[in-house]
Design an enzyme around this catalytic site. Structure first.
Site, PDB file in Angstrom:
ATOM      1  CG  ASP A  39      -2.224   0.835   0.892  1.00 42.17           C
ATOM      2  OD1 ASP A  39      -3.271   0.225   0.583  1.00 42.17           O
ATOM      3  OD2 ASP A  39      -2.159   2.088   0.946  1.00 42.17           O
ATOM      4  CG  ASP A  65       2.949   6.275  -5.451  1.00 41.71           C
ATOM      5  OD1 ASP A  65       2.290   5.632  -6.298  1.00 41.71           O
ATOM      6  OD2 ASP A  65       2.898   7.511  -5.348  1.00 41.71           O
ATOM      7  CE1 TYR A 163     -12.510   3.288 -10.647  1.00 35.01           C
ATOM      8  CE2 TYR A 163     -14.632   2.725 -11.598  1.00 35.01           C
ATOM      9  CZ  TYR A 163     -13.591   2.452 -10.720  1.00 35.01           C
ATOM     10  OH  TYR A 163     -13.647   1.312  -9.928  1.00 35.01           O
TER      11      TYR A 163
HETATM   12  N1  LIG Z   1     -15.611  -0.227  -4.109  1.00 36.03           N
HETATM   13  C1  LIG Z   1     -16.240  -0.363  -5.262  1.00 36.03           C
HETATM   14  O1  LIG Z   1     -17.445  -0.114  -5.387  1.00 36.03           O
HETATM   15  C2  LIG Z   1     -15.504  -0.832  -6.490  1.00 36.03           C
HETATM   16  C3  LIG Z   1     -16.266  -1.197  -7.617  1.00 36.03           C
HETATM   17  C4  LIG Z   1     -15.596  -1.623  -8.756  1.00 36.03           C
HETATM   18  C5  LIG Z   1     -14.208  -1.689  -8.777  1.00 36.03           C
HETATM   19  N2  LIG Z   1     -13.504  -1.316  -7.667  1.00 36.03           N
HETATM   20  C6  LIG Z   1     -12.051  -1.371  -7.746  1.00 36.03           C
HETATM   21  O2  LIG Z   1     -11.546  -2.193  -6.703  1.00 36.03           O
HETATM   22  C7  LIG Z   1     -10.270  -1.692  -6.279  1.00 36.03           C
HETATM   23  C8  LIG Z   1     -10.279  -1.477  -4.773  1.00 36.03           C
HETATM   24  O3  LIG Z   1     -11.357  -0.627  -4.444  1.00 36.03           O
HETATM   25  P1  LIG Z   1     -11.674  -0.222  -2.926  1.00 36.03           P
HETATM   26  O4  LIG Z   1     -13.088   0.197  -2.918  1.00 36.03           O
HETATM   27  O5  LIG Z   1     -11.216  -1.263  -1.994  1.00 36.03           O
HETATM   28  O6  LIG Z   1     -10.731   1.093  -2.812  1.00 36.03           O
HETATM   29  P2  LIG Z   1     -10.102   1.839  -1.528  1.00 36.03           P
HETATM   30  O7  LIG Z   1      -9.914   3.251  -1.933  1.00 36.03           O
HETATM   31  O8  LIG Z   1     -10.914   1.544  -0.297  1.00 36.03           O
HETATM   32  O9  LIG Z   1      -8.678   1.130  -1.361  1.00 36.03           O
HETATM   33  C9  LIG Z   1      -7.667   1.366  -2.289  1.00 36.03           C
HETATM   34  C10 LIG Z   1      -6.327   1.159  -1.611  1.00 36.03           C
HETATM   35  O10 LIG Z   1      -5.317   1.443  -2.598  1.00 36.03           O
HETATM   36  C11 LIG Z   1      -4.286   2.209  -2.000  1.00 36.03           C
HETATM   37  N3  LIG Z   1      -3.594   3.003  -3.023  1.00 36.03           N
HETATM   38  C12 LIG Z   1      -4.056   4.100  -3.664  1.00 36.03           C
HETATM   39  N4  LIG Z   1      -3.131   4.595  -4.498  1.00 36.03           N
HETATM   40  C13 LIG Z   1      -2.048   3.789  -4.401  1.00 36.03           C
HETATM   41  C14 LIG Z   1      -0.765   3.791  -4.996  1.00 36.03           C
HETATM   42  N5  LIG Z   1      -0.406   4.749  -5.870  1.00 36.03           N
HETATM   43  N6  LIG Z   1       0.110   2.820  -4.653  1.00 36.03           N
HETATM   44  C15 LIG Z   1      -0.238   1.858  -3.758  1.00 36.03           C
HETATM   45  N7  LIG Z   1      -1.439   1.814  -3.148  1.00 36.03           N
HETATM   46  C16 LIG Z   1      -2.341   2.762  -3.455  1.00 36.03           C
HETATM   47  C17 LIG Z   1      -5.009   3.091  -0.990  1.00 36.03           C
HETATM   48  O11 LIG Z   1      -4.114   3.591   0.002  1.00 36.03           O
HETATM   49  C18 LIG Z   1      -6.066   2.120  -0.445  1.00 36.03           C
HETATM   50  O12 LIG Z   1      -5.581   1.403   0.677  1.00 36.03           O
HETATM   51  C19 LIG Z   1     -10.010  -0.422  -7.107  1.00 36.03           C
HETATM   52  O13 LIG Z   1      -9.234  -0.748  -8.240  1.00 36.03           O
HETATM   53  C20 LIG Z   1     -11.407  -0.013  -7.536  1.00 36.03           C
HETATM   54  O14 LIG Z   1     -11.400   0.752  -8.720  1.00 36.03           O
HETATM   55  C21 LIG Z   1     -14.118  -0.892  -6.528  1.00 36.03           C
END
Ligand SMILES: NC(=O)c1ccc[n+]([C@@H]2O[C@H](COP(=O)([O-])OP(=O)(O)OC[C@H]3O[C@@H](n4cnc5c(N)ncnc54)[C@H](O)[C@@H]3O)[C@@H](O)[C@H]2O)c1
Length: 258
Positions: A39, A65, A163
């Site tokens: 993360d 990152d 997105y």
């Molecule tokens: N939650 C939803 O409804 C949903 C729906 C469809 C797809 N997704 C996809 O699922 C994935 C996870 O979603 P989520 O809801 O758990 O998101 P979230 O924002 O809760 O978690 C994302 C995590 O990624 C980390 N992160 C962000 N930028 C980063 C970087 N540059 N390097 C390393 N880590 C980084 C953040 O610190 C966070 O811990 C994403 O790709 C999102 O697009 C989510």
């Protein structure tokens, strides 16, 4: 062979400090994998790794990152040394900047594409180099699972063009890498969740009017939880899916079927 277990496998999960990534890391550890919880934020990564270790699993916390390819190379090398190999990569880290296309500065468009698509590509190829080198003589290759979205397979419900474009890119990149790396027995698949309640979607889940619109497009009448997405990711990473590659599996309660 237990089809839905991955004992002894070494898995990297990006963005595993919270949400879907954290649930996936916990499920993978309970299925027998050693997990590198990657993360951007150290405290997030440490929290998930601690949770896994407290329940008897094997995890390391890694701060990175993933938009910096050189950092990814260094970090993945370190993980491969510490865990012994890279067998599985889950490209989970993602972001959205939800605003009308006409109002969106190009810098914000680029920020979204850089993480959701370009960094996913970079992490995939760094991991694939390891999988190829480490698995040369092994009967099974590696597995990569990407987080796409129903927004990558439809025009969506709300303005979110960067997105939608990036996740659409993930769907076809998944096919392209699946074909390119099939000779190395590296399978590449994706999951496409509908709306899941995480910090990422807090604005949606706390707005009753928006939620009502989402529910209208949800034939099953229930939205998946993070564990439902993790289960689909584990399936695609596990021996149960050994002949599955290049697909994007919706976990969408029927959203795309309408
Ligand atoms: N939650 C939803 O409804 C949903 C729906 C469809 C797809 N997704 C996809 O699922 C994935 C996870 O979603 P989520 O809801 O758990 O998101 P979230 O924002 O809760 O978690 C994302 C995590 O990624 C980390 N992160 C962000 N930028 C980063 C970087 N540059 N390097 C390393 N880590 C980084 C953040 O610190 C966070 O811990 C994403 O790709 C999102 O697009 C989510």
């Amino acid at each position: 062979m237990k089809l839905y277990e991955i004992p002894g496998k070494c898995a990297i999960i990006t963005g595993a400090g919270r949400g879907i990534g954290a649930a996936t890391a916990e499920l993978f550890a309970s299925a027998g994998a050693s997990v590198a919880v990657v993360d951007k934020y150290e405290n997030y990564a440490v929290r998930t790794a601690d949770t896994i270790r407290k329940s008897g699993g094997n995890a390391i916390a890694v701060t990175c990152d993933i938009t910096h390819e050189e950092e990814v190379e260094e970090v993945f090398d370190g993980i491969a040394k510490e865990l012994g190999a890279i067998d599985i990569l889950v490209n989970n880290a993602g972001m959205a900047i939800r605003k009308p296309a006409i109002d969106m500065p190009l810098a914000e468009w680029q920020q979204v594409v850089e993480l959701n698509l370009t960094a996913l590509f970079a992490c995939s190829r760094v991991a694939a180099r390891h999988m190829r080198a480490e698995r040369k003589d092994a009967p099974s290759g590696g597995a990569i699972v990407n987080l796409a979205s129903i927004m990558g397979l439809s025009g969506g419900l709300f303005p979110n063009a960067s997105y939608q474009a990036s996740k659409g890119g993930v769907v076809n990149l998944t096919r392209a890498l699946a074909v390119e790396w099939a000779p190395d027995r590296i399978r590449v698949n994706a999951v496409a969740p509908t709306f899941v309640n995480t910090d990422f979607t807090a604005q949606i889940f706390t707005n009753p009017a928006v939620l009502e619109e989402v529910e209208k497009h949800t034939p099953l009448g229930i939205l998946p939880e993070v564990d439902d997405i993790a289960a689909a990711i584990l399936f695609l990473a596990s021996p149960a899916a050994r002949c599955v590659t290049g697909v994007t599996l919706p976990v969408d309660s029927g959203y795309l079927a309408k």
